[in-house]
Design an enzyme around this catalytic site. Structure first.
Site, PDB file in Angstrom:
ATOM      1  N   SER A 133       0.867  -1.183   0.000  1.00  0.00           N
ATOM      2  CA  SER A 133       0.000   0.000   0.000  1.00  0.00           C
ATOM      3  C   SER A 133       0.896   1.223   0.000  1.00  0.00           C
ATOM      4  CB  SER A 133      -0.847   0.017   1.276  1.00  0.00           C
ATOM      5  OG  SER A 133      -1.535   1.256   1.410  1.00  0.00           O
ATOM      6  N   TYR A 146      -1.822  -1.120  11.111  1.00  0.00           N
ATOM      7  CA  TYR A 146      -1.951  -1.405   9.673  1.00  0.00           C
ATOM      8  C   TYR A 146      -0.674  -0.966   8.942  1.00  0.00           C
ATOM      9  CZ  TYR A 146      -3.723  -1.372   4.854  1.00  0.00           C
ATOM     10  OH  TYR A 146      -3.901  -1.593   3.507  1.00  0.00           O
TER      11      TYR A 146
HETATM   12  P1  NAP Z   1     -11.601  -6.036   0.141  1.00  0.00           P
HETATM   13  O1  NAP Z   1     -12.535  -5.806  -0.985  1.00  0.00           O
HETATM   14  O2  NAP Z   1     -12.140  -5.961   1.513  1.00  0.00           O
HETATM   15  O3  NAP Z   1     -10.843  -7.404  -0.072  1.00  0.00           O
HETATM   16  C1  NAP Z   1     -10.088  -8.021   0.935  1.00  0.00           C
HETATM   17  C2  NAP Z   1     -10.028  -9.480   0.651  1.00  0.00           C
HETATM   18  O4  NAP Z   1      -9.139 -10.099   1.596  1.00  0.00           O
HETATM   19  C3  NAP Z   1     -11.379 -10.169   0.800  1.00  0.00           C
HETATM   20  O5  NAP Z   1     -11.534 -11.042  -0.288  1.00  0.00           O
HETATM   21  C4  NAP Z   1     -11.254 -10.926   2.086  1.00  0.00           C
HETATM   22  O6  NAP Z   1     -11.995 -12.131   2.140  1.00  0.00           O
HETATM   23  C5  NAP Z   1      -9.781 -11.284   2.040  1.00  0.00           C
HETATM   24  N1  NAP Z   1      -9.285 -11.760   3.322  1.00  0.00           N
HETATM   25  C6  NAP Z   1      -9.281 -11.145   4.532  1.00  0.00           C
HETATM   26  N2  NAP Z   1      -8.762 -11.959   5.478  1.00  0.00           N
HETATM   27  C7  NAP Z   1      -8.426 -13.113   4.835  1.00  0.00           C
HETATM   28  C8  NAP Z   1      -7.843 -14.345   5.232  1.00  0.00           C
HETATM   29  N3  NAP Z   1      -7.517 -14.576   6.514  1.00  0.00           N
HETATM   30  N4  NAP Z   1      -7.625 -15.306   4.297  1.00  0.00           N
HETATM   31  C9  NAP Z   1      -7.966 -15.104   3.006  1.00  0.00           C
HETATM   32  N5  NAP Z   1      -8.546 -13.975   2.574  1.00  0.00           N
HETATM   33  C10 NAP Z   1      -8.760 -12.993   3.478  1.00  0.00           C
HETATM   34  O7  NAP Z   1     -10.429  -4.930   0.116  1.00  0.00           O
HETATM   35  P2  NAP Z   1      -9.309  -4.644  -0.986  1.00  0.00           P
HETATM   36  O8  NAP Z   1      -9.145  -3.170  -1.008  1.00  0.00           O
HETATM   37  O9  NAP Z   1      -9.602  -5.346  -2.252  1.00  0.00           O
HETATM   38  O10 NAP Z   1      -8.029  -5.247  -0.265  1.00  0.00           O
HETATM   39  C11 NAP Z   1      -7.105  -6.084  -0.922  1.00  0.00           C
HETATM   40  C12 NAP Z   1      -5.701  -5.715  -0.486  1.00  0.00           C
HETATM   41  O11 NAP Z   1      -5.396  -4.384  -0.916  1.00  0.00           O
HETATM   42  C13 NAP Z   1      -5.472  -5.739   1.017  1.00  0.00           C
HETATM   43  O12 NAP Z   1      -4.221  -6.343   1.291  1.00  0.00           O
HETATM   44  C14 NAP Z   1      -5.438  -4.259   1.386  1.00  0.00           C
HETATM   45  O13 NAP Z   1      -4.652  -4.019   2.541  1.00  0.00           O
HETATM   46  C15 NAP Z   1      -4.799  -3.672   0.140  1.00  0.00           C
HETATM   47  N6  NAP Z   1      -5.007  -2.237  -0.064  1.00  0.00           N
HETATM   48  C16 NAP Z   1      -6.259  -1.731  -0.132  1.00  0.00           C
HETATM   49  C17 NAP Z   1      -6.428  -0.358  -0.317  1.00  0.00           C
HETATM   50  C18 NAP Z   1      -7.793   0.289  -0.382  1.00  0.00           C
HETATM   51  O14 NAP Z   1      -7.896   1.514  -0.206  1.00  0.00           O
HETATM   52  N7  NAP Z   1      -8.846  -0.459  -0.655  1.00  0.00           N
HETATM   53  C19 NAP Z   1      -5.300   0.470  -0.449  1.00  0.00           C
HETATM   54  C20 NAP Z   1      -4.044  -0.092  -0.387  1.00  0.00           C
HETATM   55  C21 NAP Z   1      -3.899  -1.453  -0.201  1.00  0.00           C
HETATM   56  P3  NAP Z   1     -13.393 -12.346   2.930  1.00  0.00           P
HETATM   57  O15 NAP Z   1     -14.455 -12.016   1.934  1.00  0.00           O
HETATM   58  O16 NAP Z   1     -13.384 -13.772   3.312  1.00  0.00           O
HETATM   59  O17 NAP Z   1     -13.385 -11.405   4.098  1.00  0.00           O
END
Ligand code: NAP
Length: 275
Positions: A133, A146
């Site tokens: 991130s 985080y």
């Molecule tokens: P998201 O839509 O909430 O997706 C997160 C995913 O991670 C979901 O599919 C969730 O599955 C899964 N997950 C959580 N805990 C898990 C576990 N123990 N084992 C397997 N899967 C698990 O959010 P996203 O933004 O796409 O996030 C994806 C990545 O991008 C994360 O690493 C996040 O830190 C990073 N990121 C996000 C942002 C942002 O602003 N959105 C910015 C920078 C980085 P469930 O459905 O089972 O909960």
């Protein structure tokens, strides 16, 4: 030869969009998630296999890797995407919450990397793409744990890239800015588990400001998926892929300013809002 990608956290957001984009580009996609039995879209797509994988469960990691190799014979690219945000004043967060954050965002990612490394080494080929991130190289208040998890992913990936290069295994870091996904809803843990209440007013103001800003400036998850595809296919030694104008702006300023000036600027942004 059709290439194969294994992605974690495909139930929503960046993981889901990445699975769809690779599928559209003709890849075999192993779309992993904690509850594949609930999936209704990805499992209808040709060459997409949905497998159960909880990054906090070592058995499910090994089973998913074994199944993927059995099905496709090889995995070319691993995308470590699964993660969530533990947000709040450090003193209000319990040890269990912090351990779960690291178990998911850091140790799970390491464990899955370890499970695929022998395969990559044997083939003298492979790409590991870690979703960090811009929060892995910059900081704001109330995101300490985080941030710590994402800074850990950055340091881990940087170092790993050196030691794997002689096996022709590439390591890539994706640094999204704020992205419109479930991260801002169900994938955030903001529970005060310690009962310490001195931060309540401060937290409400700061998080209100961060959430409000994120809602205005965030990019779409498809933009991150495109960067992940580029990292997998561009053949470059490039390590970091920044996604979103907020991330580009923040990380450029971070690079140009000395630490004390950068931190003063961030402090001023928040203090002005807090009145
Ligand atoms: P998201 O839509 O909430 O997706 C997160 C995913 O991670 C979901 O599919 C969730 O599955 C899964 N997950 C959580 N805990 C898990 C576990 N123990 N084992 C397997 N899967 C698990 O959010 P996203 O933004 O796409 O996030 C994806 C990545 O991008 C994360 O690493 C996040 O830190 C990073 N990121 C996000 C942002 C942002 O602003 N959105 C910015 C920078 C980085 P469930 O459905 O089972 O909960």
């Amino acid at each position: 030869m059709t290439q194969t990608v294994l992605i974690t956290g495909c139930s929503s957001g960046i993981g889901r969009e990445t699975a769809k984009l690779f599928q559209q580009q003709g890849w075999n996609v192993v779309a992993t998630m904690r509850s594949p039995e609930q999936e209704q879209e990805l499992n209808q797509l040709q060459n997409v296999t949905c497998l159960k994988l909880d990054v906090c469960d070592g058995d499910s990691i090994q089973q998913a890797v074994d199944q993927a190799l059995e099905l496709f014979g090889a995995v070319d690219v691993l995308v470590n995407n699964a993660g969530y945000g533990l947000i709040g004043a450090f003193e209000t967060l319990s040890r269990e919450q912090i351990e779960r954050q690291f178990q998911t965002n850091v140790f799970g990612l390491m464990e899955l990397t370890r499970a695929l490394l022998p395969h990559f080494r044997q083939r003298n080929s492979g790409t590991i793409i870690n979703i960090a991130s811009f929060a892995g190289r910059s900081t704001v208040p109330l995101y300490s744990v985080y941030h710590a998890s994402k800074w850990a992913v950055e340091g881990f990936s940087d170092s790993l890239a050196f030691e794997l290069s002689s096996f022709n295994i590439r390591v890539k870091i994706i640094e999204p800015g704020t992205i419109r996904t479930e991260f801002w809803g169900r994938s955030t843990d903001r529970e005060n588990q310690t009962g310490v209440d001195v931060y309540t007013d401060y937290s409400n103001k700061v998080l209100g400001f961060i959430d409000g800003t994120a809602a205005k400036i965030s990019s779409q998850p498809q933009a991150v998926a495109k960067a992940i595809l580029a990292a997998a296919t561009d053949g470059r030694k490039k390590l970091r892929y920044v996604v979103g104008h907020d991330a580009r702006f923040t990380l450029t300023v971070r690079k140009l300013l000395p630490d004390f000036l950068y931190n003063n600027a961030i402090a001023m942004v928040f203090h002005r809002r807090l009145g």
